[in-house]
Design a protein around this motif. Structure first.
Motif, PDB file in Angstrom:
ATOM      1  N   GLY A  83      65.039  -6.643  99.170  1.00 20.24           N
ATOM      2  CA  GLY A  83      65.978  -7.616  98.616  1.00 20.24           C
ATOM      3  C   GLY A  83      65.269  -8.603  97.699  1.00 20.24           C
ATOM      4  N   ALA A  84      64.267  -8.106  96.961  1.00 13.93           N
ATOM      5  CA  ALA A  84      63.445  -8.980  96.124  1.00 13.93           C
ATOM      6  C   ALA A  84      63.409  -8.480  94.692  1.00 13.93           C
ATOM      7  N   VAL A  85      63.212  -9.434  93.786  1.00 17.99           N
ATOM      8  CA  VAL A  85      62.926  -9.125  92.393  1.00 17.99           C
ATOM      9  C   VAL A  85      61.565  -9.736  92.082  1.00 17.99           C
ATOM     10  N   TYR A  86      60.817  -9.071  91.249  1.00 18.33           N
ATOM     11  CA  TYR A  86      59.515  -9.583  90.831  1.00 18.33           C
ATOM     12  C   TYR A  86      59.676 -10.087  89.408  1.00 18.33           C
ATOM     13  N   VAL A  87      59.543 -11.398  89.257  1.00 23.86           N
ATOM     14  CA  VAL A  87      59.845 -12.069  88.001  1.00 23.86           C
ATOM     15  C   VAL A  87      58.560 -12.514  87.314  1.00 23.86           C
ATOM     16  N   THR A  88      58.386 -12.129  86.056  1.00 20.21           N
ATOM     17  CA  THR A  88      57.282 -12.640  85.249  1.00 20.21           C
ATOM     18  C   THR A  88      57.749 -13.974  84.680  1.00 20.21           C
ATOM     19  N   VAL A  89      57.033 -15.022  85.047  1.00 18.42           N
ATOM     20  CA  VAL A  89      57.454 -16.386  84.750  1.00 18.42           C
ATOM     21  C   VAL A  89      57.130 -16.744  83.302  1.00 18.42           C
ATOM     22  N   ALA A  90      58.157 -17.127  82.551  1.00 20.96           N
ATOM     23  CA  ALA A  90      57.984 -17.569  81.167  1.00 20.96           C
ATOM     24  C   ALA A  90      57.979 -19.087  81.074  1.00 20.96           C
ATOM     25  N   ASN A  91      58.674 -19.744  82.017  1.00 21.71           N
ATOM     26  CA  ASN A  91      58.745 -21.197  82.022  1.00 21.71           C
ATOM     27  C   ASN A  91      58.947 -21.654  83.454  1.00 21.71           C
ATOM     28  N   SER A  92      58.322 -22.770  83.798  1.00 21.47           N
ATOM     29  CA  SER A  92      58.445 -23.318  85.140  1.00 21.47           C
ATOM     30  C   SER A  92      58.043 -24.783  85.113  1.00 21.47           C
ATOM     31  N   ASP A  93      58.486 -25.530  86.128  1.00 24.38           N
ATOM     32  CA  ASP A  93      58.013 -26.902  86.242  1.00 24.38           C
ATOM     33  C   ASP A  93      56.613 -26.944  86.861  1.00 24.38           C
ATOM     34  N   ASN A  94      56.085 -25.783  87.239  1.00 23.86           N
ATOM     35  CA  ASN A  94      54.697 -25.647  87.686  1.00 23.86           C
ATOM     36  C   ASN A  94      53.972 -24.762  86.668  1.00 23.86           C
ATOM     37  N   ASP A  95      53.236 -25.387  85.738  1.00 17.24           N
ATOM     38  CA  ASP A  95      52.560 -24.633  84.676  1.00 17.24           C
ATOM     39  C   ASP A  95      51.597 -23.582  85.218  1.00 17.24           C
ATOM     40  N   ALA A  96      51.100 -23.758  86.433  1.00 18.21           N
ATOM     41  CA  ALA A  96      50.117 -22.834  87.000  1.00 18.21           C
ATOM     42  C   ALA A  96      50.682 -21.436  87.237  1.00 18.21           C
ATOM     43  N   ILE A  97      52.008 -21.296  87.347  1.00 18.63           N
ATOM     44  CA  ILE A  97      52.574 -19.970  87.606  1.00 18.63           C
ATOM     45  C   ILE A  97      53.125 -19.294  86.352  1.00 18.63           C
ATOM     46  N   THR A 150      61.983 -16.901  64.474  1.00 14.25           N
ATOM     47  CA  THR A 150      60.588 -16.489  64.355  1.00 14.25           C
ATOM     48  C   THR A 150      59.707 -17.122  65.428  1.00 14.25           C
ATOM     49  N   VAL A 151      59.895 -18.404  65.713  1.00 15.91           N
ATOM     50  CA  VAL A 151      59.078 -19.090  66.720  1.00 15.91           C
ATOM     51  C   VAL A 151      59.314 -18.479  68.104  1.00 15.91           C
ATOM     52  N   GLN A 152      60.574 -18.198  68.435  1.00 20.52           N
ATOM     53  CA  GLN A 152      60.885 -17.587  69.721  1.00 20.52           C
ATOM     54  C   GLN A 152      60.253 -16.202  69.814  1.00 20.52           C
ATOM     55  N   LEU A 153      60.351 -15.435  68.740  1.00 23.36           N
ATOM     56  CA  LEU A 153      59.758 -14.099  68.750  1.00 23.36           C
ATOM     57  C   LEU A 153      58.248 -14.163  68.938  1.00 23.36           C
ATOM     58  N   GLU A 154      57.593 -15.102  68.264  1.00 19.34           N
ATOM     59  CA  GLU A 154      56.137 -15.230  68.410  1.00 19.34           C
ATOM     60  C   GLU A 154      55.758 -15.597  69.839  1.00 19.34           C
ATOM     61  N   TYR A 155      56.524 -16.483  70.466  1.00 24.20           N
ATOM     62  CA  TYR A 155      56.268 -16.850  71.862  1.00 24.20           C
ATOM     63  C   TYR A 155      56.431 -15.627  72.776  1.00 24.20           C
ATOM     64  N   LEU A 156      57.510 -14.872  72.565  1.00 23.71           N
ATOM     65  CA  LEU A 156      57.757 -13.701  73.397  1.00 23.71           C
ATOM     66  C   LEU A 156      56.708 -12.618  73.170  1.00 23.71           C
ATOM     67  N   ILE A 157      56.219 -12.487  71.932  1.00 27.99           N
ATOM     68  CA  ILE A 157      55.146 -11.534  71.652  1.00 27.99           C
ATOM     69  C   ILE A 157      53.895 -11.917  72.433  1.00 27.99           C
ATOM     70  N   ASP A 158      53.567 -13.213  72.442  1.00 27.42           N
ATOM     71  CA  ASP A 158      52.423 -13.679  73.247  1.00 27.42           C
ATOM     72  C   ASP A 158      52.627 -13.349  74.716  1.00 27.42           C
ATOM     73  N   LEU A 159      53.836 -13.545  75.212  1.00 28.19           N
ATOM     74  CA  LEU A 159      54.136 -13.251  76.611  1.00 28.19           C
ATOM     75  C   LEU A 159      54.008 -11.752  76.894  1.00 28.19           C
ATOM     76  N   ALA A 160      54.473 -10.938  75.971  1.00 28.80           N
ATOM     77  CA  ALA A 160      54.351  -9.486  76.139  1.00 28.80           C
ATOM     78  C   ALA A 160      52.881  -9.074  76.183  1.00 28.80           C
ATOM     79  N   LEU A 161      52.049  -9.702  75.351  1.00 27.79           N
ATOM     80  CA  LEU A 161      50.617  -9.420  75.375  1.00 27.79           C
ATOM     81  C   LEU A 161      49.990  -9.841  76.702  1.00 27.79           C
ATOM     82  N   GLN A 162      50.362 -11.026  77.189  1.00 29.18           N
ATOM     83  CA  GLN A 162      49.821 -11.527  78.457  1.00 29.18           C
ATOM     84  C   GLN A 162      50.186 -10.623  79.627  1.00 29.18           C
ATOM     85  N   THR A 163      51.381 -10.052  79.568  1.00 28.25           N
ATOM     86  CA  THR A 163      51.843  -9.221  80.675  1.00 28.25           C
ATOM     87  C   THR A 163      51.511  -7.741  80.482  1.00 28.25           C
TER      88      THR A 163
END
Length: 110
Positions: free
Chosen positions: A36-50, A73-86
């Motif tokens: 009953g769980a989902v594994y979520v890759t965190v893009a934003n949080s009030d805890n920057d460490a996660i 364009t800015v949103q796409l660049e952010y998401l591209i960085d996230l895709a690279l990180q993950t």
């Protein structure tokens, strides 16, 4: 399941609260219906460490985010960085293709 229950799937964007009470926004990396769980890759949080980590959340702890308007364009660049990180090659290629398409449209306007 009733009609109000949202069916979650991988790549869906969700928001929720972690077991520690942290606000989380991210996308579903994988699901475990047995747990009953989902594994979520965190893009934003009030805890920057996660941010950038993939964390488990109970299905009841998350809700789907509505689909949004086309990304700028800015949103796409952010998401591209996230895709690279993950390490999500398929998502990276999809996003860079979308970004390259925006560049072509801009050049046609100019």
């Amino acid at each position: 399941m009733n009609e109000e229950t949202t069916i979650l799937k991988t790549t869906d964007w969700v928001k929720g609260t972690s077991i520690k009470g942290e606000m989380v926004i991210g996308f579903i990396d994988s699901l475990s219906m047995v747990q009953g769980a989902v594994y979520v890759t965190v893009a934003n949080s009030d805890n920057d460490a996660i941010v950038g980590l993939t964390i488990p959340l109970a299905v009841q702890q998350v809700e789907s985010l509505p689909l949004t308007a086309p990304k700028d364009t800015v949103q796409l660049e952010y998401l591209i960085d996230l895709a690279l990180q993950t390490g999500d090659k398929e998502w990276f290629e999809e996003l860079t293709g979308e970004l390259n398409g925006k560049g072509k449209k801009l050049n046609e306007i100019i």
